[in-house]
Write a protein that holds these residues in place. Structure first.
Motif, mmCIF file in Angstrom:
data_model
loop_
_atom_site.group_PDB
_atom_site.id
_atom_site.type_symbol
_atom_site.label_atom_id
_atom_site.label_comp_id
_atom_site.label_asym_id
_atom_site.label_seq_id
_atom_site.Cartn_x
_atom_site.Cartn_y
_atom_site.Cartn_z
ATOM 1 N N THR A 11 7.430 1.775 24.615
ATOM 2 C CA THR A 11 7.438 0.314 24.533
ATOM 3 C C THR A 11 7.884 -0.119 23.139
ATOM 4 O OG1 THR A 11 5.082 0.412 24.010
ATOM 5 C CG2 THR A 11 5.673 0.052 26.305
ATOM 6 N N SER A 12 6.977 -0.521 22.291
ATOM 7 C CA SER A 12 7.345 -0.979 20.965
ATOM 8 C C SER A 12 7.858 0.184 20.133
ATOM 9 C CB SER A 12 6.129 -1.613 20.274
ATOM 10 O OG SER A 12 5.164 -0.619 20.008
ATOM 11 N N ALA A 13 8.537 -0.156 19.051
ATOM 12 C CA ALA A 13 9.082 0.883 18.179
ATOM 13 C C ALA A 13 7.973 1.763 17.622
ATOM 14 C CB ALA A 13 9.868 0.230 17.042
ATOM 15 N N LEU A 14 6.831 1.155 17.288
ATOM 16 C CA LEU A 14 5.721 1.905 16.734
ATOM 17 C C LEU A 14 5.182 2.918 17.737
ATOM 18 C CD1 LEU A 14 3.823 2.098 14.233
ATOM 19 C CD2 LEU A 14 2.309 0.503 15.428
ATOM 20 N N ILE A 15 4.970 2.475 18.974
ATOM 21 C CA ILE A 15 4.436 3.356 20.015
ATOM 22 C C ILE A 15 5.470 4.409 20.397
ATOM 23 C CG2 ILE A 15 3.482 3.479 22.329
ATOM 24 C CD1 ILE A 15 1.679 2.072 20.329
ATOM 25 N N THR A 16 6.733 3.996 20.494
ATOM 26 C CA THR A 16 7.801 4.941 20.833
ATOM 27 C C THR A 16 7.876 6.068 19.816
ATOM 28 O OG1 THR A 16 9.113 3.208 21.890
ATOM 29 C CG2 THR A 16 10.279 5.194 21.219
ATOM 30 N N PHE A 218 -13.901 -6.286 13.954
ATOM 31 C CA PHE A 218 -13.128 -5.576 12.933
ATOM 32 C C PHE A 218 -12.206 -4.549 13.583
ATOM 33 C CE2 PHE A 218 -13.000 -1.823 9.994
ATOM 34 C CZ PHE A 218 -12.144 -2.371 9.055
ATOM 35 N N GLY A 219 -12.723 -3.797 14.542
ATOM 36 C CA GLY A 219 -11.916 -2.801 15.240
ATOM 37 C C GLY A 219 -10.754 -3.428 15.985
ATOM 38 N N GLN A 220 -10.992 -4.556 16.628
ATOM 39 C CA GLN A 220 -9.916 -5.252 17.346
ATOM 40 C C GLN A 220 -8.822 -5.709 16.378
ATOM 41 O OE1 GLN A 220 -12.459 -8.198 19.328
ATOM 42 N NE2 GLN A 220 -11.765 -7.391 21.297
ATOM 43 N N LYS A 221 -9.214 -6.177 15.217
ATOM 44 C CA LYS A 221 -8.238 -6.639 14.218
ATOM 45 C C LYS A 221 -7.372 -5.490 13.730
ATOM 46 C CE LYS A 221 -7.967 -8.982 9.727
ATOM 47 N NZ LYS A 221 -8.745 -9.626 8.627
ATOM 48 N N VAL A 222 -8.003 -4.358 13.414
ATOM 49 C CA VAL A 222 -7.257 -3.192 12.943
ATOM 50 C C VAL A 222 -6.340 -2.668 14.050
ATOM 51 C CG1 VAL A 222 -7.456 -0.804 12.159
ATOM 52 C CG2 VAL A 222 -9.002 -2.549 11.253
ATOM 53 N N ALA A 223 -6.849 -2.566 15.265
ATOM 54 C CA ALA A 223 -6.052 -2.067 16.387
ATOM 55 C C ALA A 223 -4.834 -2.955 16.622
ATOM 56 C CB ALA A 223 -6.907 -1.989 17.646
ATOM 57 N N SER A 224 -5.031 -4.264 16.553
ATOM 58 C CA SER A 224 -3.927 -5.197 16.782
ATOM 59 C C SER A 224 -2.803 -4.986 15.770
ATOM 60 C CB SER A 224 -4.441 -6.637 16.693
ATOM 61 O OG SER A 224 -3.397 -7.562 16.872
ATOM 62 N N ALA A 225 -3.158 -4.687 14.536
ATOM 63 C CA ALA A 225 -2.155 -4.433 13.504
ATOM 64 C C ALA A 225 -1.381 -3.153 13.776
ATOM 65 C CB ALA A 225 -2.826 -4.367 12.133
ATOM 66 N N ARG A 226 -1.935 -2.281 14.617
ATOM 67 C CA ARG A 226 -1.278 -1.018 14.973
ATOM 68 C C ARG A 226 -0.587 -1.095 16.331
ATOM 69 N NH1 ARG A 226 -4.246 -0.864 10.260
ATOM 70 N NH2 ARG A 226 -4.641 1.245 9.534
ATOM 71 N N GLY A 227 -0.486 -2.287 16.917
ATOM 72 C CA GLY A 227 0.169 -2.437 18.216
ATOM 73 C C GLY A 227 -0.723 -2.057 19.387
ATOM 74 N N LEU A 228 -2.031 -2.060 19.158
ATOM 75 C CA LEU A 228 -2.986 -1.635 20.178
ATOM 76 C C LEU A 228 -3.989 -2.738 20.487
ATOM 77 C CD1 LEU A 228 -3.788 1.891 18.679
ATOM 78 C CD2 LEU A 228 -2.292 1.432 20.636
ATOM 79 N N ILE A 229 -4.597 -2.638 21.653
ATOM 80 C CA ILE A 229 -5.730 -3.484 22.017
ATOM 81 C C ILE A 229 -6.962 -2.597 22.115
ATOM 82 C CG2 ILE A 229 -6.759 -4.920 23.823
ATOM 83 C CD1 ILE A 229 -3.917 -5.710 24.668
#
Length: 351
Positions: A11-16, A218-229
């Motif tokens: 999907t995204s460049a980060l995940i790819t 806090f975990g949701q915020k960090v995950a979102s910055a990494r392209g994750l939920i």
């Protein structure tokens, strides 16, 4: 019937990039399948009072600390499903990263990390409650929010749920949905029942609840910055001898948490598709499709492709979240031997 490892479409460049990088790890992962840490034996390596074998962790008690070893055991449905190469290291190192990042938010139990699979923690009395935080309605186990909702449950762990919710949709607010922490089978419970049954005092419950909400946000915020939920997770808390409430065990690991790919979530929901996940749900579903994992005495053996794929996902999540490269142990060093050496050296110095 041969199993095909369910590798999600890029999907995204980060995940790819993360997928492409970790697919190259598969041969190394496969070579470790016969050398996983399914059990530990530290007799003679150091002096301990007792040993407790949990679902995933082996815990050794000393006079003034706890040694927690994250094994490669894969637990679900209240039983062991398989042993996943390098899983223990990922769990331990991921937790240590989160503990360090959140130590100013919530006090934790960490004293030392003498080995990638092990940590030394403060001794405390652990509350007999698992603090399950949920941001979305999903899941396949007996206690999951979606399993209960589709059966018609509208009062869940003390929360009134509205009609018309769809599987995998985001909740209006993050919900704390505790379960009992039992040796055999966890049961849903409300905050009121926790206090009335004297599992916790009202004061301790309120403090732990505030910690759980803060950690999850806090975990949701960090995950979102990494392209994750960060979809949901569970925490455990305890109280030290001097009365301090601390978080113990693990934080936001692939074992305790569910992660989805953020970029494709809305489109897949609109199409009625399951979110792209980077967690162990696919292995749980494989077992549910082939047996009754709660009742059958013998379970089918998980195919090598699925075991290797789950290991890859654990490592990928570690690298995505922390931004660090996963360090594979030297092929010539067995994990059990290195554990004995590291633990013996740590407690030898401490004594």
């Amino acid at each position: 019937m041969a199993a095909t490892a369910p590798v999600a479409a890029p999907t995204s460049a980060l995940i790819t990039q993360a997928q492409q990088k970790t697919v190259a790890y598969l041969p190394r992962i496969d070579s470790q399948r016969a050398h996983t840490v399914s059990a530990t034996d530290l007799e003679g390596a150091f002096q301990y009072e007792e040993k407790y074998v949990g679902k995933v962790r082996d815990v050794y008690t000393t006079a003034d600390s706890l040694l927690l070893i994250s094994t490669d055991r894969q637990s679900a449905f209240d039983r062991n499903l398989a042993s996943i190469p390098f899983k223990g290291q990922v769990l331990n190192l991921t937790s240590q990263w989160w503990f360090e990042k959140s130590k100013d938010l919530v006090p934790n139990h960490i004293l030392a990390v003498p080995h990638p699979n092990a940590c030394i923690g403060k001794k405390c009395t652990v509350f007999p409650v698992e603090f399950v935080m949920r941001g979305y309605i999903t899941g396949s186990t007996d206690t999951s929010l979606w399993t209960n909702y589709k059966k018609g449950v509208r009062q869940y762990c003390g929360h009134a749920l509205p009609e018309g919710l769809k599987k995998n949709q985001q909740l209006a607010n993050n919900l704390l949905t505790p379960t009992t922490k039992d040796a055999a089978h966890d049961e849903l419970i409300s905050a009121e029942e926790i206090v009335s049954s004297r599992r916790m005092s009202q004061e301790d419950w309120e403090l732990c609840a505030s910690y759980a909400h803060a950690l999850f946000a806090f975990g949701q915020k960090v995950a979102s910055a990494r392209g994750l939920i960060l979809v949901d997770t569970k925490y455990e808390f305890g109280k030290t001898a001097d009365g301090q409430v601390i978080i113990v065990d693990e934080v936001h690991t692939p074992d305790s948490s569910r992660y989805w790919v953020a970029e494709t979530y809305k489109a897949r929901m609109a199409q009625g598709l399951e979110p792209e996940n980077i967690d162990k749900e696919f292995l749980r579903l494989w077992f549910k499709d082939r047996c009754d994992p709660y009742k059958d005495a013998t379970l089918p053996e998980a195919p090598a492709e699925l075991v290797n794929e789950l290991s890859r996902r654990y490592i990928m999540l570690y690298e995505l979240i922390t931004g660090l490269d996963f360090v594979f142990p030297e092929a010539s060093v067995t994990t059990n031997d290195s554990l004995r050496a590291a633990i013996g050296a740590y407690y030898g110095r401490a004594q």
